[in-house]
Design a protein around this motif. Structure first.
Motif, PDB file in Angstrom:
ATOM      1  N   LEU A  15       0.857  -1.183   0.000  1.00  0.00           N
ATOM      2  CA  LEU A  15       0.000   0.000   0.000  1.00  0.00           C
ATOM      3  C   LEU A  15       0.888   1.225   0.000  1.00  0.00           C
ATOM      4  CD1 LEU A  15      -3.236   0.523   2.065  1.00  0.00           C
ATOM      5  CD2 LEU A  15      -1.603   2.369   1.807  1.00  0.00           C
ATOM      6  N   SER A  16       0.522   2.217  -0.804  1.00  0.00           N
ATOM      7  CA  SER A  16       1.326   3.434  -0.906  1.00  0.00           C
ATOM      8  C   SER A  16       0.419   4.649  -0.867  1.00  0.00           C
ATOM      9  CB  SER A  16       2.127   3.417  -2.211  1.00  0.00           C
ATOM     10  OG  SER A  16       3.006   4.519  -2.301  1.00  0.00           O
ATOM     11  N   GLY A  17       0.775   5.607  -0.016  1.00  0.00           N
ATOM     12  CA  GLY A  17       0.011   6.843   0.086  1.00  0.00           C
ATOM     13  C   GLY A  17       0.657   7.941  -0.733  1.00  0.00           C
ATOM     14  N   GLY A  18      -0.176   8.754  -1.386  1.00  0.00           N
ATOM     15  CA  GLY A  18       0.340   9.840  -2.200  1.00  0.00           C
ATOM     16  C   GLY A  18      -0.276  11.170  -1.822  1.00  0.00           C
ATOM     17  N   GLY A  19       0.249  12.227  -2.437  1.00  0.00           N
ATOM     18  CA  GLY A  19      -0.327  13.553  -2.258  1.00  0.00           C
ATOM     19  C   GLY A  19      -0.015  14.168  -0.915  1.00  0.00           C
ATOM     20  N   GLY A  20      -0.759  15.215  -0.609  1.00  0.00           N
ATOM     21  CA  GLY A  20      -0.555  15.967   0.624  1.00  0.00           C
ATOM     22  C   GLY A  20      -0.747  17.436   0.357  1.00  0.00           C
TER      23      GLY A  20
END
Length: 391
Positions: free
Chosen positions: A69-74
């Motif tokens: 799982l990979s989180g992006g943005g911000g």
């Protein structure tokens, strides 16, 4: 100056009584991927856009189904674009959250607050989410989608238009891993070479200059790389002999070479040897050593290194209180870690509940998001945001 951190894990785990009440009674065997923190774009995947101060289930995804799982943005609230992608063990990919540049890969720019399968994508072995784009490996080739404003999709086509569905990256084959940063991309080939493309500012491509590249270029004088970890504007590489190389932005000390200077070619992270694993957060780095100890360096203005201070570190400092770390991730101003007892702890800023301990109080030490025995082995966060995931 704040006294050095000597908070043991036992002390951190004593917070379990404060947090367990917010979890299901069966938290020790709960099967779901969990997420917490900021959620204005639906990036927590629970069907809402409400901030979550304790770990909540991601809709319809169990830990046993997830390979990565990979989180992006911000980013700041007005420009936030947080999202997440999950690679399942069957080779398919699900995505959710913000979709302003097509980063969900579903052919639209419509946000969604629950996971949905990326249509037509199967046989994927690796995935990585950046600030506003995604990379995936399929059969040793790289696919990309989302923003192409800095040519980070590597298509070789003379366009900066976003791609709302996966498109092949030009030229590369025999790729075993990828890392998406803020507006640039990294690929590790099976032969131990590293290739980069996209935005070249701060030397983040490692090619000896700051030129933006629209197709993959090999990082010179770098060989026998076993793993890479990509931050917002810097890259870490672990070589076969256990040394760590770094390049890109250095203003917060994230290159670990005793300077705050950018480097457009790989430099040695100082005072590190016998490194087992590396992790890059937004503007910091961590290394798990062969003896199980943890070292950290880089940005620390919100105590996100966990060393008991709020001073940036230009070389690695051993974090005596943190043992048994299996996985580390960090966003704009906080860090979370999965430990070998199944617990998840966090440190740094907590204004929107990004530490998952049920509060919005900024701690001076570590806090507990999930208790021992939760079954969690991995954590992820949004690239530069304040959302966290555990699986």
């Amino acid at each position: 100056m704040t006294p050095p951190l000597r908070l043991t894990l036992l002390a951190a785990l004593s917070l379990a009584a404060l947090t367990t009440s917010a979890l299901p009674a069966h938290a020790g065997t709960d099967p779901w991927v969990r997420a917490w923190g900021e959620n204005a774009q639906g990036q927590l995947g629970n069907g809402s856009v409400l901030t979550q101060q304790t770990p909540a289930a991601v809709t319809g995804i169990t830990r046993d189904d997830v390979r990565e799982l990979s989180g992006g943005g911000g980013g700041a609230a007005a420009a936030a674009n947080s999202f997440a992608v999950a690679l399942l063990k069957d080779g398919t990919v699900k995505s959710w959250g913000s979709n302003t540049t097509g980063q969900l890969g579903n052919g639209t720019t419509t946000a969604q607050s629950f996971p949905a399968t990326v249509a037509g994508l199967s046989g994927v072995s690796e995935v990585s989410a950046g600030l506003n784009h995604v990379l995936a490996v399929k059969g040793g080739r790289v696919l990309a989608w989302g923003s192409n404003a800095s040519k980070q999709l590597g298509t070789g086509q003379d366009t900066t238009n976003p791609y709302k569905a996966p498109i092949p990256v030009q030229s590369l084959d025999k790729v075993k891993d990828v890392g998406a940063g803020c507006d640039f991309s990294v690929a590790l080939r099976q032969d131990g070479t590293v290739w980069t493309w996209g935005k070249g500012d701060n030397g983040r491509l490692g090619t000896g200059n700051n030129t933006t590249r629209e197709t993959p270029q090999k990082v010179p004088d770098l060989a026998d790389v076993e793993s890479v970890a990509v931050g917002c504007e810097h890259v870490l590489a672990l070589t076969a002999d256990g040394t760590v190389k770094a390049w890109g932005k250095g203003a917060e000390g994230q290159l670990g070479n005793d300077t705050t200077t950018d480097s457009n070619k790989p430099v040695d992270v100082a005072y590190l040897d016998a490194v087992a694993r590396i992790f890059a957060t937004s503007a910091s780095g961590f290394a798990v050593l062969d003896d199980g100890s943890l070292a950290g360096w880089g940005k620390n203005t919100d105590r996100q290194l966990g060393d008991g201070t709020n001073a940036n570190r230009t070389t690695p400092v051993v974090l005596d209180a943190l043992k048994g770390v299996q996985s580390i991730a960090g966003g704009a101003d906080f860090t979370v870690a999965a430990l070998d007892d199944g617990s998840v702890i966090g440190w740094g800023a907590n204004a929107v509940g990004q530490l998952g301990d049920g509060s919005t109080t900024n701690p001076t030490g570590t806090t507990l998001a999930l208790p021992p025995g939760s079954g969690i082995t991995q954590v992820a966060t949004s690239m530069t945001g304040k959302s966290a995931f555990a699986y």
